[in-house]
Motif scaffolding. Structure first.
Motif, PDB file in Angstrom:
ATOM      1  N   PHE A   4    -118.597 -62.367  34.277  1.00  0.00           N
ATOM      2  CA  PHE A   4    -119.527 -63.475  34.436  1.00  0.00           C
ATOM      3  C   PHE A   4    -120.634 -63.358  33.404  1.00  0.00           C
ATOM      4  CE2 PHE A   4    -121.040 -59.977  36.820  1.00  0.00           C
ATOM      5  CZ  PHE A   4    -122.405 -60.098  37.014  1.00  0.00           C
ATOM      6  N   THR A   5    -121.612 -64.230  33.466  1.00  0.00           N
ATOM      7  CA  THR A   5    -122.623 -64.331  32.413  1.00  0.00           C
ATOM      8  C   THR A   5    -123.344 -63.012  32.150  1.00  0.00           C
ATOM      9  OG1 THR A   5    -122.983 -66.654  32.978  1.00  0.00           O
ATOM     10  CG2 THR A   5    -124.690 -65.570  31.663  1.00  0.00           C
ATOM     11  N   LEU A   6    -123.647 -62.273  33.218  1.00  0.00           N
ATOM     12  CA  LEU A   6    -124.501 -61.092  33.080  1.00  0.00           C
ATOM     13  C   LEU A   6    -123.756 -59.765  33.170  1.00  0.00           C
ATOM     14  CD1 LEU A   6    -127.557 -62.307  35.221  1.00  0.00           C
ATOM     15  CD2 LEU A   6    -127.304 -62.318  32.728  1.00  0.00           C
ATOM     16  N   GLY A   7    -122.444 -59.796  33.326  1.00  0.00           N
ATOM     17  CA  GLY A   7    -121.724 -58.534  33.416  1.00  0.00           C
ATOM     18  C   GLY A   7    -120.295 -58.685  33.886  1.00  0.00           C
ATOM     19  N   GLN A   8    -119.736 -57.595  34.420  1.00  0.00           N
ATOM     20  CA  GLN A   8    -118.362 -57.591  34.919  1.00  0.00           C
ATOM     21  C   GLN A   8    -118.243 -56.594  36.066  1.00  0.00           C
ATOM     22  OE1 GLN A   8    -115.399 -55.487  32.348  1.00  0.00           O
ATOM     23  NE2 GLN A   8    -117.067 -55.458  30.815  1.00  0.00           N
ATOM     24  N   PHE A   9    -117.278 -56.838  36.961  1.00  0.00           N
ATOM     25  CA  PHE A   9    -117.097 -55.919  38.088  1.00  0.00           C
ATOM     26  C   PHE A   9    -115.701 -56.053  38.672  1.00  0.00           C
ATOM     27  CE2 PHE A   9    -118.611 -59.837  39.979  1.00  0.00           C
ATOM     28  CZ  PHE A   9    -117.978 -59.931  41.211  1.00  0.00           C
ATOM     29  N   LEU A  10    -115.349 -55.086  39.504  1.00  0.00           N
ATOM     30  CA  LEU A  10    -114.076 -55.067  40.204  1.00  0.00           C
ATOM     31  C   LEU A  10    -114.320 -55.422  41.667  1.00  0.00           C
ATOM     32  CD1 LEU A  10    -111.208 -54.222  39.119  1.00  0.00           C
ATOM     33  CD2 LEU A  10    -111.502 -52.126  40.441  1.00  0.00           C
ATOM     34  N   PHE A  11    -113.412 -56.238  42.214  1.00  0.00           N
ATOM     35  CA  PHE A  11    -113.487 -56.623  43.625  1.00  0.00           C
ATOM     36  C   PHE A  11    -112.185 -56.211  44.299  1.00  0.00           C
ATOM     37  CE2 PHE A  11    -113.041 -59.581  47.199  1.00  0.00           C
ATOM     38  CZ  PHE A  11    -114.289 -59.485  47.789  1.00  0.00           C
ATOM     39  N   ASP A  12    -112.246 -55.146  45.092  1.00  0.00           N
ATOM     40  CA  ASP A  12    -111.108 -54.556  45.805  1.00  0.00           C
ATOM     41  C   ASP A  12    -110.187 -53.786  44.864  1.00  0.00           C
ATOM     42  OD1 ASP A  12    -111.965 -55.179  48.323  1.00  0.00           O
ATOM     43  OD2 ASP A  12    -110.678 -56.926  48.566  1.00  0.00           O
ATOM     44  N   PHE A  13    -109.338 -52.925  45.465  1.00  0.00           N
ATOM     45  CA  PHE A  13    -108.616 -51.915  44.689  1.00  0.00           C
ATOM     46  C   PHE A  13    -107.122 -51.840  45.005  1.00  0.00           C
ATOM     47  CE2 PHE A  13    -112.962 -50.825  45.684  1.00  0.00           C
ATOM     48  CZ  PHE A  13    -113.511 -50.510  44.453  1.00  0.00           C
ATOM     49  N   GLY A  14    -106.598 -52.740  45.843  1.00  0.00           N
ATOM     50  CA  GLY A  14    -105.212 -52.611  46.244  1.00  0.00           C
ATOM     51  C   GLY A  14    -105.006 -51.361  47.072  1.00  0.00           C
ATOM     52  N   GLN A  15    -103.752 -50.957  47.269  1.00  0.00           N
ATOM     53  CA  GLN A  15    -103.499 -49.790  48.115  1.00  0.00           C
ATOM     54  C   GLN A  15    -103.046 -48.551  47.354  1.00  0.00           C
ATOM     55  OE1 GLN A  15     -99.724 -49.877  50.453  1.00  0.00           O
ATOM     56  NE2 GLN A  15     -99.754 -52.071  50.071  1.00  0.00           N
ATOM     57  N   THR A  16    -102.715 -48.683  46.052  1.00  0.00           N
ATOM     58  CA  THR A  16    -102.235 -47.528  45.286  1.00  0.00           C
ATOM     59  C   THR A  16    -102.823 -47.559  43.879  1.00  0.00           C
ATOM     60  OG1 THR A  16    -100.298 -48.670  44.382  1.00  0.00           O
ATOM     61  CG2 THR A  16    -100.041 -47.667  46.567  1.00  0.00           C
ATOM     62  N   GLU A  17    -102.201 -46.765  42.991  1.00  0.00           N
ATOM     63  CA  GLU A  17    -102.650 -46.714  41.597  1.00  0.00           C
ATOM     64  C   GLU A  17    -102.216 -47.927  40.792  1.00  0.00           C
ATOM     65  OE1 GLU A  17     -98.554 -45.237  41.768  1.00  0.00           O
ATOM     66  OE2 GLU A  17    -100.372 -44.772  42.916  1.00  0.00           O
TER      67      GLU A  17
END
Length: 283
Positions: free
Chosen positions: A31-44
């Motif tokens: 997004f305009t001001l940065g980046q991020f992760l939302f949730d991780f799934g169940q494995t690698e």
């Protein structure tokens, strides 16, 4: 503008089979001001697919865990081991043991400890109750007003405590809101608190801004037992109410089953679109 990279989801990529998929969800937002992760799934798979997509998620400013079920939280330990410098925000209740399901025969664990040792509390920052800005332009909301009916599939989910087994009230769930000049983007892992309740709560906290996009599951899975599924009329009513959020585009998948998606799509048309592993779109 918000760019969403769907790192993993239940559905496979339609033409690139090199992307892994699994029952779960992991999103990367820019997004305009940065980046991020939302949730991780169940494995690698989250980590492997991000590399396949050419994403350097190690440059994320932070990460968010939507709730404490294995299909969203299972990959958290591996993520935190690889990127210990990235703060992870979650509801404190999301990291507890005891979330169980009755979807099949008997109780089955569905908490983070059911697919990993869950040793990630030390790297996780607990969010406060209510609505709070955790990073410039990004808010978490962990208290959802419940004016509308909850998903029927919630009836198969419970919490096991020292005092006994009780229905899960989903106090471990939170949603994220990206605040942009041209509107809001709402992120919800499974919408256990009800997608309409979530959107009404977001509108309460940000009455002056339109919701331009919603991304996540609606917890309307295909179930064997009819008491855990919405009727055709209930899905029709839901679609009609979602369309009241004018000019909002909904991207859904994961726990939104094929039957529910088909029924909603028939009414919502271009306002409802599917998620799949490896896709990228902008809002």
């Amino acid at each position: 503008m918000v760019k969403c990279n769907v790192i993993l989801e239940n559905s496979p990529h339609p033409y690139d089979l090199n992307f892994k998929h699994e029952h779960g969800l992991a999103l990367h937002l820019i997004f305009t001001l940065g980046q991020f992760l939302f949730d991780f799934g169940q494995t690698e798979v989250c980590l492997k697919n991000s590399e396949k997509m050419g994403l350097d998620i190690g440059k994320s400013d932070f990460a968010i865990l939507s709730h404490g079920h294995y299909d969203h939280a299972g990959g958290l330990k591996r993520f935190s081991e690889r990127y210990p410098q990235i703060p992870v925000y979650a509801n404190d209740e999301a990291l507890r043991e005891g979330y169980i399901s009755l979807r099949k025969s008997g109780y089955e664990p569905v908490d983070i400890y059911s697919c990993s040792d869950g040793k990630c509390r030390d790297t996780t920052r607990v969010t406060k109750k209510g609505c709070h800005e955790i990073f410039p332009g990004v808010y978490t909301i962990s208290t959802i007003e419940q004016e509308h009916e909850l998903p029927k599939a919630n009836g198969a989910l419970f919490i096991k405590t020292d005092q006994g087994i009780f229905p899960d009230r989903f106090e471990h769930e939170l949603v994220a809101v990206i605040y942009e000049k041209d509107g809001l983007v709402v992120l919800s892992g499974c919408s256990h608190n009800g997608i309409l309740n979530i959107l009404e709560t977001v509108r309460f906290h940000f009455p002056e801004k339109k919701i331009k996009g919603v991304i996540g599951g609606f917890h309307l899975p295909d179930m064997e037992k009819p008491q855990f599924m919405e009727t055709d009329q209930e899905l029709k009513n839901l679609a009609t109410k979602l369309l009241c959020f004018e000019d909002t585009v909904f991207y859904t998948g994961h726990c939104t089953g094929k039957r529910a998606y088909t029924k909603l799509k028939a009414i919502m048309g271009k306002h409802l679109l599917p998620l799949y592993s490896g896709m990228t779109f902008e809002l």
